[in-house]
Design a protein around this motif. Structure first.
Motif, short mmCIF file in Angstrom:
data_model
loop_
_atom_site.label_atom_id
_atom_site.label_comp_id
_atom_site.label_asym_id
_atom_site.label_seq_id
_atom_site.Cartn_x
_atom_site.Cartn_y
_atom_site.Cartn_z
N PRO A 24 0.68 -1.05 -0.10
CA PRO A 24 0.21 0.11 0.14
C PRO A 24 0.74 1.56 -0.36
O PRO A 24 2.22 1.92 0.11
CB PRO A 24 -0.49 0.03 1.45
CG PRO A 24 -0.75 -1.38 1.39
CD PRO A 24 0.59 -1.97 1.04
N ASP A 28 -3.44 4.94 -2.05
CA ASP A 28 -4.38 4.24 -1.98
C ASP A 28 -5.50 4.36 -0.83
O ASP A 28 -6.70 3.84 -0.80
CB ASP A 28 -3.79 3.16 -1.73
CG ASP A 28 -3.00 3.15 -3.18
OD1 ASP A 28 -3.05 2.49 -3.86
OD2 ASP A 28 -1.92 2.46 -2.46
N PHE A 32 -8.33 2.83 0.08
CA PHE A 32 -9.17 2.41 1.08
C PHE A 32 -10.41 2.19 2.17
O PHE A 32 -10.82 2.21 2.43
CB PHE A 32 -8.33 2.33 2.05
CG PHE A 32 -7.06 0.98 2.17
CD1 PHE A 32 -6.56 -0.84 2.23
CD2 PHE A 32 -5.52 1.13 1.35
CE1 PHE A 32 -6.48 -1.84 2.32
CE2 PHE A 32 -4.69 0.26 1.10
CZ PHE A 32 -4.75 -0.29 1.43
N GLU A 63 -3.04 0.41 6.01
CA GLU A 63 -2.88 -1.05 6.15
C GLU A 63 -1.47 -1.36 5.66
O GLU A 63 -0.72 -2.51 4.56
CB GLU A 63 -3.66 -2.08 4.62
CG GLU A 63 -4.50 -1.67 5.29
CD GLU A 63 -5.65 -2.64 6.76
OE1 GLU A 63 -5.42 -3.84 6.31
OE2 GLU A 63 -6.17 -2.19 6.92
N SER A 68 -0.16 -7.01 3.69
CA SER A 68 -0.99 -6.60 3.11
C SER A 68 -0.96 -6.25 1.24
O SER A 68 0.26 -4.99 1.72
CB SER A 68 -1.54 -5.29 3.85
OG SER A 68 -2.41 -4.54 3.04
N VAL A 70 -1.92 -4.04 -1.90
CA VAL A 70 -3.34 -3.52 -2.76
C VAL A 70 -2.98 -4.33 -4.13
O VAL A 70 -1.68 -4.56 -4.88
CB VAL A 70 -2.70 -2.45 -3.45
CG1 VAL A 70 -3.35 -1.23 -4.34
CG2 VAL A 70 -3.24 -1.14 -1.55
N MET A 77 -6.02 1.41 -7.96
CA MET A 77 -6.14 0.26 -6.75
C MET A 77 -7.88 -0.50 -7.07
O MET A 77 -8.67 0.87 -7.04
CB MET A 77 -5.76 0.91 -5.28
CG MET A 77 -6.45 -0.37 -4.04
SD MET A 77 -6.18 0.40 -2.72
CE MET A 77 -6.80 -0.98 -1.29
N GLN A 80 -7.87 -5.21 -2.07
CA GLN A 80 -6.88 -5.20 -1.65
C GLN A 80 -6.78 -6.58 -1.48
O GLN A 80 -7.99 -7.73 -0.79
CB GLN A 80 -7.29 -5.11 0.16
CG GLN A 80 -5.97 -5.04 1.68
CD GLN A 80 -6.18 -4.93 2.10
OE1 GLN A 80 -7.86 -4.75 2.69
NE2 GLN A 80 -5.88 -4.30 2.71
N LEU A 82 -5.31 -9.74 1.76
CA LEU A 82 -4.80 -9.79 3.51
C LEU A 82 -4.33 -11.05 3.48
O LEU A 82 -5.16 -12.03 3.42
CB LEU A 82 -5.76 -9.31 4.45
CG LEU A 82 -6.42 -8.41 4.30
CD1 LEU A 82 -7.90 -8.74 5.08
CD2 LEU A 82 -5.57 -7.58 4.39
N TYR A 102 -9.85 -10.88 1.48
CA TYR A 102 -9.37 -9.68 -0.03
C TYR A 102 -11.26 -9.29 0.15
O TYR A 102 -11.72 -9.29 1.24
CB TYR A 102 -9.45 -11.37 -0.89
CG TYR A 102 -10.32 -11.90 -0.89
CD1 TYR A 102 -11.99 -11.96 -1.26
CD2 TYR A 102 -10.25 -13.41 -0.55
CE1 TYR A 102 -12.39 -12.59 -1.51
CE2 TYR A 102 -10.58 -14.34 -0.61
CZ TYR A 102 -12.90 -13.93 -0.61
OH TYR A 102 -13.59 -15.21 -0.39
#
Length: 171
Positions: A24, A28, A32, A63, A68, A70, A77, A80, A82, A102
Motif C-alpha cells: 500500500p 491508495d 481504502f 494497511e 497486505s 494492494v 487500486m 486488497q 490480506l 480480500y
C-alpha cells in the motif's frame, strides 16, 4: 491476527496477466476508505464503517504491514488481499495458520480479478513459506466468495455459526 513472521517485506510487486499486487501507498488511502465504507463490499463483513470516522482515523498510508497487498489494475487500486496469521480464531482448526482475506470494489466484481489476485498472493506465500496451510473463512450466503474458495481449491474443514450467520472454513 498477526503478521507473517520472518517474511521479507515488502516483496517486489507481483505481476499477473492483468494485475499488480504491491505494498500500500499513500495514493491508495481514498480507495481504502471507499472499500471500508461500502455497504456492498461489507455486506458479509459486519457492515460498512462510517465514512467520516474513516476519514479521521485512516492513516496516510493505510494497511502497511506484511501480508497486505494492494491489487492494482491499469495503475489504479481495485482491491486488497490480506494474508495474516490467525493467532486467535473462532475455530481451533484455523489457529496459527495463515488466513486469506480480500476486498474488491464493486465495479471490479465479475471479471475474475479476485481469483487472479488471490492465486498470485497464494503462490507468493507458498514461495516464502512453502507447505504452510492457509485458511479462508466466509459466510455461506456469500455466493461469490464461496465460488472463489472453490476456484482456489480450498476444501471445507467445517461450517459454524458466528455473527448471526452460517460461516464456512476452508483450507
Amino acid at each position: 491476527m498477526e503478521d507473517l513472521g520472518l517474511v521479507a517485506w515488502p516483496p517486489a510487486p507481483i505481476r499477473t496477466g492483468r494485475l499488480v499486487l504491491r505494498e500500500p501507498e499513500g495514493r491508495d488511502r481514498a480507495v481504502f476508505i471507499e472499500l471500508l465504507s461500502s455497504p456492498e463490499v461489507n455486506a458479509y463483513l459486519g457492515g460498512p464503517r462510517k465514512r467520516d470516522e474513516l476519514e479521521r482515523e485512516t492513516p496516510e498510508v493505510p494497511e502497511r504491514w506484511p501480508g497486505s497487498f494492494v491489487v492494482e489494475l491499469d495503475g489504479a487500486m481495485i482491491g486488497q488481499i490480506l494474508l495474516r496469521r490467525a493467532t486467535r480464531h473462532r475455530r481451533p482448526a484455523a489457529v496459527g495458520k495463515a488466513d486469506l482475506g480480500y476486498m474488491f470494489l464493486p465495479r471490479a466484481w465479475g471479471f475474475g480479478y479476485a481469483a487472479e489476485a488471490c492465486a498470485a498472493a497464494l503462490a507468493w506465500f507458498d514461495g516464502v513459506l512453502p507447505g504452510e496451510p492457509v485458511v479462508l473463512t466466509t459466510q455461506t450466503a456469500n455466493v461469490g466468495s464461496m465460488r472463489l474458495a472453490a476456484k482456489l481449491r480450498f476444501r471445507e474443514v467445517e461450517r459454524f455459526e458466528a455473527w448471526g450467520a452460517e460461516q464456512w472454513l476452508g483450507m
